[in-house]
Design an enzyme around this catalytic site. Structure first.
Site, PDB file in Angstrom:
ATOM      1  N   ARG A 167       0.906  -1.296  -0.151  1.00 48.54           N
ATOM      2  CA  ARG A 167       0.027   0.025  -0.081  1.00 48.54           C
ATOM      3  C   ARG A 167       0.889   1.310  -0.032  1.00 48.54           C
ATOM      4  NH1 ARG A 167      -3.219  -3.627  -0.572  1.00 48.54           N
ATOM      5  NH2 ARG A 167      -5.225  -3.822  -0.036  1.00 48.54           N
ATOM      6  N   SER A 237     -10.946  -0.842   3.028  1.00 46.93           N
ATOM      7  CA  SER A 237      -9.982  -0.896   4.258  1.00 46.93           C
ATOM      8  C   SER A 237      -9.493   0.583   4.694  1.00 46.93           C
ATOM      9  CB  SER A 237      -8.728  -1.736   3.957  1.00 46.93           C
ATOM     10  OG  SER A 237      -9.039  -3.058   3.329  1.00 46.93           O
ATOM     11  N   GLU A 333      -5.333   4.097   6.035  1.00 48.93           N
ATOM     12  CA  GLU A 333      -5.174   3.537   4.733  1.00 48.93           C
ATOM     13  C   GLU A 333      -5.658   4.769   3.724  1.00 48.93           C
ATOM     14  OE1 GLU A 333      -6.851   1.379   1.308  1.00 48.93           O
ATOM     15  OE2 GLU A 333      -5.473  -0.469   2.203  1.00 48.93           O
TER      16      GLU A 333
HETATM   17  N1  EPU Z   1     -10.691 -10.839  10.058  1.00 50.08           N
HETATM   18  C1  EPU Z   1     -11.272 -10.935  11.183  1.00 50.08           C
HETATM   19  N2  EPU Z   1     -12.403 -10.220  11.322  1.00 50.08           N
HETATM   20  C2  EPU Z   1     -12.656  -9.026  10.343  1.00 50.08           C
HETATM   21  C3  EPU Z   1     -12.080  -8.914   9.298  1.00 50.08           C
HETATM   22  C4  EPU Z   1     -11.099  -9.940   9.236  1.00 50.08           C
HETATM   23  O1  EPU Z   1     -11.027 -11.893  12.063  1.00 50.08           O
HETATM   24  O2  EPU Z   1     -13.678  -8.463  10.572  1.00 50.08           O
HETATM   25  C5  EPU Z   1      -9.450 -11.755   9.747  1.00 50.08           C
HETATM   26  C6  EPU Z   1      -9.854 -12.809   8.750  1.00 50.08           C
HETATM   27  O3  EPU Z   1     -10.608 -13.872   9.149  1.00 50.08           O
HETATM   28  C7  EPU Z   1      -8.722 -13.134   8.065  1.00 50.08           C
HETATM   29  C8  EPU Z   1      -7.614 -11.897   8.308  1.00 50.08           C
HETATM   30  O4  EPU Z   1      -8.399 -10.965   9.106  1.00 50.08           O
HETATM   31  O5  EPU Z   1      -7.995 -14.098   8.856  1.00 50.08           O
HETATM   32  C9  EPU Z   1      -7.442 -11.067   6.993  1.00 50.08           C
HETATM   33  O6  EPU Z   1      -8.608 -10.633   6.598  1.00 50.08           O
HETATM   34  P1  EPU Z   1      -9.149 -11.066   4.987  1.00 50.08           P
HETATM   35  O7  EPU Z   1      -8.597 -11.793   4.403  1.00 50.08           O
HETATM   36  O8  EPU Z   1     -10.234 -10.592   4.585  1.00 50.08           O
HETATM   37  O9  EPU Z   1      -8.347  -9.474   4.371  1.00 50.08           O
HETATM   38  P2  EPU Z   1      -7.975  -8.099   5.009  1.00 50.08           P
HETATM   39  O10 EPU Z   1      -6.502  -8.113   5.588  1.00 50.08           O
HETATM   40  O11 EPU Z   1      -8.906  -7.613   5.897  1.00 50.08           O
HETATM   41  C10 EPU Z   1      -6.897  -7.010   2.741  1.00 50.08           C
HETATM   42  C11 EPU Z   1      -6.668  -5.857   2.085  1.00 50.08           C
HETATM   43  C12 EPU Z   1      -8.043  -5.683   1.395  1.00 50.08           C
HETATM   44  C13 EPU Z   1      -8.225  -6.896   0.376  1.00 50.08           C
HETATM   45  C14 EPU Z   1      -8.100  -8.141   1.051  1.00 50.08           C
HETATM   46  C15 EPU Z   1      -8.178  -9.343   0.192  1.00 50.08           C
HETATM   47  C16 EPU Z   1      -5.491  -4.123   3.529  1.00 50.08           C
HETATM   48  C17 EPU Z   1      -5.639  -3.291   4.411  1.00 50.08           C
HETATM   49  N3  EPU Z   1      -6.772  -4.643   3.051  1.00 50.08           N
HETATM   50  O12 EPU Z   1      -7.939  -7.199   3.868  1.00 50.08           O
HETATM   51  O13 EPU Z   1      -8.144  -4.429   0.447  1.00 50.08           O
HETATM   52  O14 EPU Z   1      -9.527  -6.885  -0.502  1.00 50.08           O
HETATM   53  O15 EPU Z   1      -6.976  -8.261   1.830  1.00 50.08           O
HETATM   54  O16 EPU Z   1      -6.935  -9.480  -0.341  1.00 50.08           O
HETATM   55  O17 EPU Z   1      -4.628  -4.786   3.089  1.00 50.08           O
HETATM   56  C18 EPU Z   1      -8.879  -2.351   0.385  1.00 50.08           C
HETATM   57  O18 EPU Z   1      -7.544  -2.078   0.537  1.00 50.08           O
HETATM   58  O19 EPU Z   1      -9.631  -1.498   0.457  1.00 50.08           O
HETATM   59  C19 EPU Z   1      -9.110  -3.914   0.342  1.00 50.08           C
HETATM   60  C20 EPU Z   1     -10.492  -3.969   0.624  1.00 50.08           C
END
Ligand code: EPU
Length: 337
Positions: A167, A237, A333
């Site tokens: 990012r 995010s 972000e």
């Molecule tokens: N999790 C929770 N509770 C929540 C959300 C997430 O426990 O409310 C846990 C999930 O179960 C998982 C971990 O956190 O074990 C990571 O969650 P997820 O795979 O949904 O991805 P993320 O880290 O929340 C990132 C990006 C997203 C992108 C997704 C998929 C960032 C800041 N965000 O989210 O990007 O779509 O991975 O690759 O890196 C964006 O930038 O706007 C965005 C949506």
């Protein structure tokens, strides 16, 4: 100097940012060509107007008023250059990212399908090096085309020159406020190369998926978890996933063994901000005009009626909860205009 282009005054940007924050621009223009863009920049410089560049407004926190001139480049051409199995995609900064991804996947071109349904325009994509489902923009990018604000010089930057990170890019540091991104060159391929290792993506597609199958699976997953900004204001995010030292991660894992974490090449460890917020019990928490999304704690939502100051105060309270429970600092972000 007389106004040379349709510059709108006191222009409402409430619908030009996906958070739906109320904002008025003192002046606003959406140049569709390079000549007009250059002339607007010269005029802003001559009049000493503060300059704000706007893309799709999907990763931006807008104040209630923006003085000076807001420019939203509307350079919306794109075309393909074939070289055997490889295809270069030349795309203007004003092209909407998601329709482009679908159009490329429809043509059987691989490379951007995991980045489907990310809101915003192509010109903003390299600034934060958009990424999702195991792929980052920098992996398919061949060049970023920019126009320098100080001398009007055009330049083409290689991915190495863009200093991409998670990012992050040079457009957030050294080149912040110094260039307008006018276009991108992407490098895609006709050879199937599905990237299905993130989460349950592979379970969502058949054994030999097309690029379009993958893009559609990504869209389905995103629609399940992420709110549609047309229906509920949000900027995706709201926090970056924090990257901490190994010993910090180990200390946390000793107490919370189920904490999602990912060790980077540098040895540092990326944590899941959504999980940290969720574990503070904040998922679905609302106060005033803002809330933590009920299905994805990393997304803050705007119910309408709030403004940037209230949002930032709300976000600060979320970050403070995470800080006091886990000792981990969260960084925003979206960028503040
Ligand atoms: N999790 C929770 N509770 C929540 C959300 C997430 O426990 O409310 C846990 C999930 O179960 C998982 C971990 O956190 O074990 C990571 O969650 P997820 O795979 O949904 O991805 P993320 O880290 O929340 C990132 C990006 C997203 C992108 C997704 C998929 C960032 C800041 N965000 O989210 O990007 O779509 O991975 O690759 O890196 C964006 O930038 O706007 C965005 C949506």
């Amino acid at each position: 100097m007389k106004l040379i282009e349709p510059i709108l005054t006191n222009h409402d940007l409430t619908h030009a940012n996906t958070l739906g924050l109320p904002c008025r621009a003192e002046r606003f223009a959406a140049p569709a060509g390079m000549t007009v863009l250059r002339r607007l920049l010269q005029q802003a410089c001559a009049q000493d107007w503060r300059l704000t560049l706007l893309g799709g407004g999907s990763n931006l926190i807008l104040p209630t008023r923006l003085e000076g001139l807001v420019i939203q480049p509307a350079l919306s051409h794109w075309w393909l250059e074939r070289q055997g199995d490889n295809v270069r995609v030349h795309v203007g900064a004003g092209v909407e990212w998601h329709p482009l991804v679908l159009a490329l996947a429809h043509r059987g071109l691989w490379g951007t399908e995991n980045l489907a349904l990310i809101p915003g325009r192509c010109g903003a994509a390299p600034i934060q090096n958009i990424g999702a489902y195991g792929v980052e923009l920098c992996e398919v990018l061949e060049a970023v085309h920019v126009l320098f604000l100080d001398d009007g010089r055009l330049a083409t930057l290689t991915p190495a020159e863009c200093a991409f990170g998670y990012r992050d890019s040079i457009f957030k540091s050294e080149l912040a406020g110094r260039v307008v991104i006018t276009g991108l060159t992407l490098r895609l391929t006709r050879q199937a190369r599905p990237r299905l290792d993130y989460g349950d993506l592979s379970a969502r597609v058949g054994p030999r998926p097309s690029a379009l199958d993958v893009a559609e699976a990504v869209c389905a997953i995103r629609r399940e978890k992420l709110p549609d900004p047309v229906q509920l204001g949000n900027a995706g995010s709201f926090f970056k996933n924090p990257i901490v030292a190994r010993d910090v991660a180990d200390r946390l894992l000793a107490r919370w063994p189920d904490m999602p974490h990912f060790t980077l090449d540098t040895g540092r460890v990326k944590l899941a901000a959504g999980w940290l917020i969720d574990r503070c019990g904040l998922k679905g928490w609302c106060d005033g005009h803002f809330g933590v999304h009920e299905r994805q704690a990393l997304v803050l939502v705007h119910f309408g009626g709030g403004d940037a100051d209230e949002l930032l105060a709300f976000a600060e309270r979320v970050a403070q909860c995470v800080q006091s429970r886990f000792g981990v600092a969260l960084e925003l972000e979206p960028r503040r205009a």
